[in-house]
Scaffold this motif. Structure first.
Motif, mmCIF file in Angstrom:
data_model
loop_
_atom_site.group_PDB
_atom_site.id
_atom_site.type_symbol
_atom_site.label_atom_id
_atom_site.label_comp_id
_atom_site.label_asym_id
_atom_site.label_seq_id
_atom_site.Cartn_x
_atom_site.Cartn_y
_atom_site.Cartn_z
ATOM 1 N N LEU A 25 8.751 2.028 -1.125
ATOM 2 C CA LEU A 25 8.648 2.625 -2.464
ATOM 3 C C LEU A 25 9.642 3.764 -2.630
ATOM 4 C CD1 LEU A 25 4.785 2.615 -2.990
ATOM 5 C CD2 LEU A 25 6.484 1.212 -4.176
ATOM 6 N N ASP A 26 9.797 4.582 -1.589
ATOM 7 C CA ASP A 26 10.790 5.655 -1.635
ATOM 8 C C ASP A 26 12.185 5.085 -1.849
ATOM 9 O OD1 ASP A 26 8.863 7.586 -1.259
ATOM 10 O OD2 ASP A 26 9.350 7.934 0.868
ATOM 11 N N ASP A 27 12.513 4.022 -1.112
ATOM 12 C CA ASP A 27 13.820 3.382 -1.255
ATOM 13 C C ASP A 27 14.020 2.867 -2.682
ATOM 14 O OD1 ASP A 27 14.340 3.866 1.414
ATOM 15 O OD2 ASP A 27 13.949 1.797 2.054
ATOM 16 N N LEU A 28 12.966 2.308 -3.227
ATOM 17 C CA LEU A 28 13.050 1.711 -4.558
ATOM 18 C C LEU A 28 13.189 2.759 -5.653
ATOM 19 C CD1 LEU A 28 12.854 -0.947 -6.177
ATOM 20 C CD2 LEU A 28 10.389 -0.611 -6.239
ATOM 21 N N TYR A 29 12.391 3.809 -5.581
ATOM 22 C CA TYR A 29 12.340 4.755 -6.697
ATOM 23 C C TYR A 29 13.109 6.052 -6.468
ATOM 24 C CZ TYR A 29 8.931 1.646 -8.687
ATOM 25 O OH TYR A 29 8.316 0.552 -9.219
#
Length: 100
Positions: A92-96
């Motif tokens: 999620l960190d990578d995505l957002y």
């Protein structure tokens, strides 16, 4: 295994060249666990099996993992492909957080 001079198919053998027992493996890992000061049961055959399968699941197809695990049903093996909370959070960190 390449360096071994015996023809024993067992991975773990005693000084006498005999396959060591399941109980012997448990005892060795228990002593290792205690020497390292880990919480009881941290280093245990099942934990090592689970860790191996979990890490291998990232690199091999489910059918191969199922064979390695000795499972009949791939659904049983799928528990090793489920990401943990840290991995979900990192994805999620990578995505957002890419755009920041």
């Amino acid at each position: 295994m390449r360096e071994r001079t015996d023809s024993n198919p067992a991975l773990f053998v005693s000084n006498r060249g005999q396959r060591i027992s399941v109980r012997n493996v448990q005892d060795i890992l228990s002593r290792l666990n205690d020497r390292c000061g880990f919480r009881k049961g941290t280093v245990h055959p099942h934990v090592l099996r689970h860790s191996f399968l979990y890490q291998t699941a990232k690199k091999v197809p489910l059918t191969t993992l199922t064979q390695l695990a000795g499972h009949d049903d791939p659904k049983t093996t799928m528990i090793y492909t489920t990401p943990n909370l840290q991995e979900v959070g990192a994805k999620l960190d990578d995505l957002y957080l890419e755009d920041e």
